[in-house]
Motif scaffolding. Structure first.
Motif, PDB file in Angstrom:
ATOM      1  N   UNK A  24     -21.117 -13.807  91.636  1.00  0.00           N
ATOM      2  CA  UNK A  24     -21.467 -14.226  90.312  1.00  0.00           C
ATOM      3  C   UNK A  24     -22.223 -15.397  90.293  1.00  0.00           C
ATOM      4  N   UNK A  25     -22.149 -16.143  91.471  1.00  0.00           N
ATOM      5  CA  UNK A  25     -22.977 -17.501  91.311  1.00  0.00           C
ATOM      6  C   UNK A  25     -24.295 -17.223  91.541  1.00  0.00           C
ATOM      7  N   UNK A  26     -24.689 -16.195  91.810  1.00  0.00           N
ATOM      8  CA  UNK A  26     -26.073 -15.795  92.274  1.00  0.00           C
ATOM      9  C   UNK A  26     -27.021 -15.675  91.215  1.00  0.00           C
ATOM     10  N   UNK A  27     -26.386 -15.702  89.911  1.00  0.00           N
ATOM     11  CA  UNK A  27     -27.316 -15.388  88.786  1.00  0.00           C
ATOM     12  C   UNK A  27     -26.970 -16.500  87.640  1.00  0.00           C
ATOM     13  N   UNK A  28     -28.019 -16.570  86.843  1.00  0.00           N
ATOM     14  CA  UNK A  28     -27.564 -17.814  85.562  1.00  0.00           C
ATOM     15  C   UNK A  28     -27.441 -16.877  84.298  1.00  0.00           C
ATOM     16  N   UNK A  29     -26.806 -17.634  83.365  1.00  0.00           N
ATOM     17  CA  UNK A  29     -26.719 -16.908  82.059  1.00  0.00           C
ATOM     18  C   UNK A  29     -27.920 -16.334  81.476  1.00  0.00           C
ATOM     19  N   UNK A  30     -27.976 -15.143  81.151  1.00  0.00           N
ATOM     20  CA  UNK A  30     -29.150 -14.474  80.373  1.00  0.00           C
ATOM     21  C   UNK A  30     -30.239 -13.741  81.396  1.00  0.00           C
ATOM     22  N   UNK A  31     -29.669 -13.965  82.572  1.00  0.00           N
ATOM     23  CA  UNK A  31     -30.812 -13.594  83.569  1.00  0.00           C
ATOM     24  C   UNK A  31     -30.467 -11.875  83.753  1.00  0.00           C
ATOM     25  N   UNK A  32     -29.184 -11.402  83.646  1.00  0.00           N
ATOM     26  CA  UNK A  32     -29.008 -10.073  83.378  1.00  0.00           C
ATOM     27  C   UNK A  32     -28.100  -9.655  82.060  1.00  0.00           C
ATOM     28  N   UNK A  33     -28.544  -8.686  81.447  1.00  0.00           N
ATOM     29  CA  UNK A  33     -27.745  -8.264  80.516  1.00  0.00           C
ATOM     30  C   UNK A  33     -26.474  -7.201  80.985  1.00  0.00           C
ATOM     31  N   UNK A  34     -25.333  -7.638  80.642  1.00  0.00           N
ATOM     32  CA  UNK A  34     -24.264  -6.962  81.594  1.00  0.00           C
ATOM     33  C   UNK A  34     -23.170  -6.534  80.389  1.00  0.00           C
ATOM     34  N   UNK A  35     -22.569  -5.297  80.928  1.00  0.00           N
ATOM     35  CA  UNK A  35     -21.511  -4.734  80.258  1.00  0.00           C
ATOM     36  C   UNK A  35     -20.396  -3.924  81.041  1.00  0.00           C
ATOM     37  N   UNK A  36     -19.252  -4.442  81.029  1.00  0.00           N
ATOM     38  CA  UNK A  36     -18.145  -4.009  81.722  1.00  0.00           C
ATOM     39  C   UNK A  36     -17.043  -3.281  81.168  1.00  0.00           C
ATOM     40  N   UNK A  37     -16.580  -2.297  81.482  1.00  0.00           N
ATOM     41  CA  UNK A  37     -15.707  -1.316  80.797  1.00  0.00           C
ATOM     42  C   UNK A  37     -14.554  -0.851  81.668  1.00  0.00           C
ATOM     43  N   UNK A  38     -13.354  -1.036  81.282  1.00  0.00           N
ATOM     44  CA  UNK A  38     -12.086  -0.471  82.167  1.00  0.00           C
ATOM     45  C   UNK A  38     -10.960  -0.260  81.177  1.00  0.00           C
ATOM     46  N   UNK A  39     -10.319   0.782  81.597  1.00  0.00           N
ATOM     47  CA  UNK A  39      -9.025   1.041  80.487  1.00  0.00           C
ATOM     48  C   UNK A  39      -7.872   0.418  81.348  1.00  0.00           C
ATOM     49  N   UNK A  40      -6.849   0.032  80.067  1.00  0.00           N
ATOM     50  CA  UNK A  40      -5.929  -0.496  80.488  1.00  0.00           C
ATOM     51  C   UNK A  40      -4.921   0.019  81.512  1.00  0.00           C
ATOM     52  N   UNK A  41      -4.988   1.272  81.627  1.00  0.00           N
ATOM     53  CA  UNK A  41      -4.215   1.895  82.567  1.00  0.00           C
ATOM     54  C   UNK A  41      -4.671   2.308  83.870  1.00  0.00           C
ATOM     55  N   UNK A  42      -5.725   1.785  84.168  1.00  0.00           N
ATOM     56  CA  UNK A  42      -6.695   1.837  85.334  1.00  0.00           C
ATOM     57  C   UNK A  42      -6.152   1.079  86.463  1.00  0.00           C
ATOM     58  N   UNK A  43      -6.033   1.429  87.760  1.00  0.00           N
ATOM     59  CA  UNK A  43      -5.592   0.619  88.786  1.00  0.00           C
ATOM     60  C   UNK A  43      -6.405  -0.573  89.085  1.00  0.00           C
ATOM     61  N   UNK A  44      -7.733  -0.418  88.601  1.00  0.00           N
ATOM     62  CA  UNK A  44      -8.776  -1.552  88.647  1.00  0.00           C
ATOM     63  C   UNK A  44      -8.726  -2.485  87.687  1.00  0.00           C
ATOM     64  N   UNK A  45      -7.790  -2.382  86.544  1.00  0.00           N
ATOM     65  CA  UNK A  45      -7.911  -3.070  85.450  1.00  0.00           C
ATOM     66  C   UNK A  45      -7.911  -4.650  85.688  1.00  0.00           C
ATOM     67  N   UNK A  46      -6.819  -4.954  86.532  1.00  0.00           N
ATOM     68  CA  UNK A  46      -6.746  -6.468  86.693  1.00  0.00           C
ATOM     69  C   UNK A  46      -7.878  -7.103  87.306  1.00  0.00           C
ATOM     70  N   UNK A  47      -8.719  -6.299  88.422  1.00  0.00           N
ATOM     71  CA  UNK A  47      -9.880  -7.123  89.096  1.00  0.00           C
ATOM     72  C   UNK A  47     -10.750  -7.063  88.088  1.00  0.00           C
ATOM     73  N   UNK A  48     -11.069  -6.034  87.208  1.00  0.00           N
ATOM     74  CA  UNK A  48     -11.962  -6.128  86.262  1.00  0.00           C
ATOM     75  C   UNK A  48     -11.547  -7.460  85.223  1.00  0.00           C
ATOM     76  N   UNK A  49     -10.508  -7.740  84.882  1.00  0.00           N
ATOM     77  CA  UNK A  49     -10.048  -8.731  83.970  1.00  0.00           C
ATOM     78  C   UNK A  49     -10.577  -9.957  84.751  1.00  0.00           C
ATOM     79  N   UNK A  50      -9.987 -10.138  85.947  1.00  0.00           N
ATOM     80  CA  UNK A  50     -10.608 -11.314  86.786  1.00  0.00           C
ATOM     81  C   UNK A  50     -11.914 -11.450  86.776  1.00  0.00           C
ATOM     82  N   UNK A  51     -12.573 -10.416  86.955  1.00  0.00           N
ATOM     83  CA  UNK A  51     -14.324 -10.376  86.908  1.00  0.00           C
ATOM     84  C   UNK A  51     -14.822 -11.113  85.740  1.00  0.00           C
ATOM     85  N   UNK A  52     -14.112 -10.425  84.557  1.00  0.00           N
ATOM     86  CA  UNK A  52     -14.578 -11.152  83.165  1.00  0.00           C
ATOM     87  C   UNK A  52     -14.273 -12.557  83.128  1.00  0.00           C
ATOM     88  N   UNK A  53     -13.183 -12.818  83.499  1.00  0.00           N
ATOM     89  CA  UNK A  53     -12.675 -14.405  83.534  1.00  0.00           C
ATOM     90  C   UNK A  53     -13.699 -15.411  84.455  1.00  0.00           C
TER      91      UNK A  53
END
Length: 279
Positions: A208-237
């Motif tokens: 994450x520290x490799x980019x600056x705000x506005x440098x990339x348009x980003x969209x992240x999507x994950x379902x509540x019941x996905x085993x990857x949900x927590x790591x996606x939520x951490x990525x969002x944070x």
């Protein structure tokens, strides 16, 4: 008289159908692109929108879609989203689906013949820009993927913001560290307990520290019941911590084809809006 009237209506209906059906359909090519870095041919699906052959001067933005672990170049178009070709026409863009094997789309520090970051972010793009009518600019390139491909899309975009202007991930494995024995990751990086620095450096959440705000348009999507949900939520944070603007979508659903079939609609629309904003 009634019979004549029915015949007239039939011909009128056939005329209207013929008038409103597109004269050209979207085109799907399966091509092989030679990777100089890996010294082998790699298969890809290229989807051209219906307008591509109608206007021989127009140039198009490109969305690159990466498959997940156990998939291949035709996973998106054949299994996950069979109407992907129609989406290319609806949103008027070229869609490219490369084969990434189970590589996680990085250049492996352990396997010298696995250099999929170089292939995705350099070799493939150079080929597509050379042989298709693309807009050869980061402002007209987006990349996304599902599961392993979500990691791959973010990995390549965060490390190459000069190449991609927009990036997405659906159900992405954006932090590999909680899964040291899954999905052949250790084949590329070595055993986690012996290679902890490599595992830290080769996970998306630590890019994450490799980019600056506005440098990339980003969209992240994950379902509540996905085993990857927590790591996606951490990525969002973490993106919030670094004040990196992004769309974060969460909905009911698991790590399933049905979920990805729906989420890719949001992502392609997101990319379309991004491309239009840069014209």
């Amino acid at each position: 008289m009634k019979k004549i009237r029915v015949i007239q209506l039939l011909f009128l209906s056939l005329f209207l159908i013929g008038t409103y059906l597109p004269t050209q359909a979207q085109k799907i090519d399966t091509i092989s692109v030679y990777s100089t870095s890996m010294k082998k041919q790699i298969k890809n699906i290229i989807i051209l929108p219906a307008s591509y052959t109608q206007n021989t001067q127009k140039k198009y933005p490109v969305a690159y879609l990466l498959h997940g672990y156990g998939g291949c170049y035709d996973t998106w178009a054949t299994y996950t989203k069979p109407d992907l070709a129609q989406m290319a026409s609806n949103f008027d863009m070229i869609i490219v689906c490369p084969d990434g094997l189970n590589s996680w789309y990085w250049d492996s520090p352990k396997v010298s013949t696995s250099r999929y970051e170089t292939f995705i972010s350099k070799e493939l793009i150079e080929y597509i820009d050379q042989y298709y009518r693309t807009i050869p600019s980061r402002n007209a390139r987006a990349i996304t993927g599902l599961s392993m491909g979500g990691h791959g899309a973010m990995w390549n975009a965060l490390r190459h913001p000069d190449v991609f202007g927009a990036a997405g991930s659906t159900s992405g494995g954006v932090d590999i560290r909680p899964f040291p024995n899954n999905w052949d990751i250790k084949v590329s990086l070595g055993e986690e307990f012996d290679n902890r620095e490599i595992w830290e450096n080769y996970t998306v959440i630590n890019q994450v520290d490799k980019i600056k705000n506005g440098e990339l348009a980003l969209i992240i999507d994950c379902g509540y019941d996905d085993f990857f949900f927590e790591i996606n939520n951490d990525f969002h944070k973490k993106l919030l911590k670094y004040k990196i603007g992004h769309d974060f979508i969460v909905r009911p659903g698991g790590h399933t084809q049905e979920y990805w079939k729906n989420s890719i609609l949001y992502q392609i629309l997101f990319f379309k809006n991004y491309f239009d904003s840069k014209q």
